[in-house]
Design an enzyme around this catalytic site. Sequence first.
Site, PDB file in Angstrom:
ATOM      1  N   LEU A   1     -17.958  -2.279   0.268  1.00 57.78           N
ATOM      2  CA  LEU A   1     -18.714  -1.352  -0.582  1.00 57.78           C
ATOM      3  C   LEU A   1     -18.360  -1.537  -2.055  1.00 57.78           C
ATOM      4  O   LEU A   1     -18.707  -0.711  -2.895  1.00 57.78           O
ATOM      5  CB  LEU A   1     -18.460   0.097  -0.158  1.00 57.78           C
ATOM      6  CG  LEU A   1     -18.941   0.469   1.245  1.00 57.78           C
ATOM      7  CD1 LEU A   1     -18.605   1.913   1.565  1.00 57.78           C
ATOM      8  CD2 LEU A   1     -20.437   0.231   1.386  1.00 57.78           C
TER       9      LEU A   1
ATOM     10  N   SER B   1     -13.346  -4.634   1.023  1.00 56.13           N
ATOM     11  CA  SER B   1     -14.148  -3.941   0.018  1.00 56.13           C
ATOM     12  C   SER B   1     -15.637  -4.251   0.150  1.00 56.13           C
ATOM     13  O   SER B   1     -16.297  -4.624  -0.824  1.00 56.13           O
ATOM     14  CB  SER B   1     -13.670  -4.288  -1.398  1.00 56.13           C
ATOM     15  OG  SER B   1     -14.086  -3.301  -2.323  1.00 56.13           O
TER      16      SER B   1
ATOM     17  N   TYR C   1       0.818  -1.215   0.000  1.00 56.15           N
ATOM     18  CA  TYR C   1       0.000   0.000   0.000  1.00 56.15           C
ATOM     19  C   TYR C   1       0.847   1.259   0.000  1.00 56.15           C
ATOM     20  O   TYR C   1       1.976   1.235   0.474  1.00 56.15           O
ATOM     21  CB  TYR C   1      -0.906   0.017   1.237  1.00 56.15           C
ATOM     22  CG  TYR C   1      -1.953  -1.059   1.271  1.00 56.15           C
ATOM     23  CD1 TYR C   1      -2.301  -1.784   0.140  1.00 56.15           C
ATOM     24  CD2 TYR C   1      -2.600  -1.388   2.471  1.00 56.15           C
ATOM     25  CE1 TYR C   1      -3.260  -2.787   0.185  1.00 56.15           C
ATOM     26  CE2 TYR C   1      -3.572  -2.383   2.521  1.00 56.15           C
ATOM     27  CZ  TYR C   1      -3.894  -3.077   1.380  1.00 56.15           C
ATOM     28  OH  TYR C   1      -4.841  -4.062   1.433  1.00 56.15           O
TER      29      TYR C   1
ATOM     30  N   LEU D   1     -21.244   0.509  -4.317  1.00 58.43           N
ATOM     31  CA  LEU D   1     -22.476   0.417  -3.537  1.00 58.43           C
ATOM     32  C   LEU D   1     -22.884   1.733  -2.874  1.00 58.43           C
ATOM     33  O   LEU D   1     -23.977   1.829  -2.328  1.00 58.43           O
ATOM     34  CB  LEU D   1     -22.349  -0.704  -2.498  1.00 58.43           C
ATOM     35  CG  LEU D   1     -22.475  -2.118  -3.080  1.00 58.43           C
ATOM     36  CD1 LEU D   1     -21.956  -3.174  -2.110  1.00 58.43           C
ATOM     37  CD2 LEU D   1     -23.916  -2.405  -3.473  1.00 58.43           C
TER      38      LEU D   1
ATOM     39  N   GLY E   1     -23.257   4.243  -4.751  1.00 60.94           N
ATOM     40  CA  GLY E   1     -24.006   4.845  -5.854  1.00 60.94           C
ATOM     41  C   GLY E   1     -23.260   5.924  -6.602  1.00 60.94           C
ATOM     42  O   GLY E   1     -23.769   6.470  -7.589  1.00 60.94           O
ATOM     43  N   LYS E   2     -22.022   6.223  -6.181  1.00 57.89           N
ATOM     44  CA  LYS E   2     -21.329   7.378  -6.778  1.00 57.89           C
ATOM     45  C   LYS E   2     -20.841   7.137  -8.207  1.00 57.89           C
ATOM     46  O   LYS E   2     -20.490   8.097  -8.902  1.00 57.89           O
ATOM     47  CB  LYS E   2     -20.172   7.823  -5.892  1.00 57.89           C
ATOM     48  CG  LYS E   2     -19.046   6.809  -5.730  1.00 57.89           C
ATOM     49  CD  LYS E   2     -18.020   7.351  -4.737  1.00 57.89           C
ATOM     50  CE  LYS E   2     -16.908   6.349  -4.446  1.00 57.89           C
ATOM     51  NZ  LYS E   2     -15.969   6.877  -3.433  1.00 57.89           N
TER      52      LYS E   2
END
Length: 350
Positions: free
Chosen positions: A240, A238, A53, A245, A247-248
């Site tokens: 989302l 993850s 990362y 999820l 919605g963006k």
Amino acid sequence: MKFNRLGQSQLNVSEVCLGTMTWGIQNTQADADEQLAVAIEAGVNFIDTAEMYPTPPNEATYGDTERILGHWLNRHAHYREQLVVMSKVAGSGLNYIREGSQISGTTLTQALDASLQRLQTDYIDVYQLHWPNRSTPHFGRHWPAKYQPQQTDTAAEIAGMRDILNALKSAITAGKIRHWGLSDETPWGIATYLKLCEEMGVERPVSIQNEFSLLHTKDWPYLIEQCMFEQVAYLPWSPLATGILTGKYIDGKRPSGSRWTYIQRQGLFRDRPAAHEATKRYQQVARHAGITSAELALAWCKQVPGVSSTIIGATNTQQLLQNLNAFNLQLDSATLKQIDAILHDYPAGF
């Protein structure tokens, strides 16, 4: 904050794990400090990072997330014993990390020593294998004909596992790590490691983290059942679905600074019509329940039997607070029934 036992270890971890992979590209040291303050105030004691990362991974920022967390740990040493810190050794595929070599006993030891230095700590609570050396049905290869298991030399794979386990045993004996875990593994990988651990007298893995969300449920129920029966903590990453999820990203939207605007991300294999259509349906359910679609997704994830702690990330404290709030929610039976109906219509969003 609810706490759960981490596999067969004596560690009790918060049902929320703070993910850090944005630290170093999307987030600064100051941002990370603020996120840690918010998370700890909410009762989070579980932090996940990796030598690879931040993401998207690149040579210029390699290791910076561990460095950022290390700077914080150095300034907040009184918190170290209260926290459960996880990190991961990277496998092959990144030429700037040990020349792209696979995980072995030697490379694991090298990686661990470097991580300890960057994290400015004497030990890592859970040291994980970021992904297997062999090809697996992860990262978009779970669809039919995408994965070819017959190409794996299982004898060579098992020999490599033995070498890795010897290094992990030495690291535990030396006090460099307390426990170890898996990531992006399969039932065969879990079962083989468990068998080898018994044979070699090595501590069993305490956890596995795999991608899991309303759009990606391939581990449920089979792999998660195995984790429950074998007392291996299941840790979704993850939840989302890289932000879908929320919605963006619906209708081709790409908000400034979002993950999908970065080179190498851009949705990867997850940008599929079914994922967006399912998300629209989940948004309707969330509105009816009086919550956001992100809260719906996280609250659903935590209630799946076998989930020990869910790894969440955020690029700002507002997102983090909203995500944390989701774990105070209990979805009622009517909402769960609506979610089940969407899962039947969209069993695999991507």
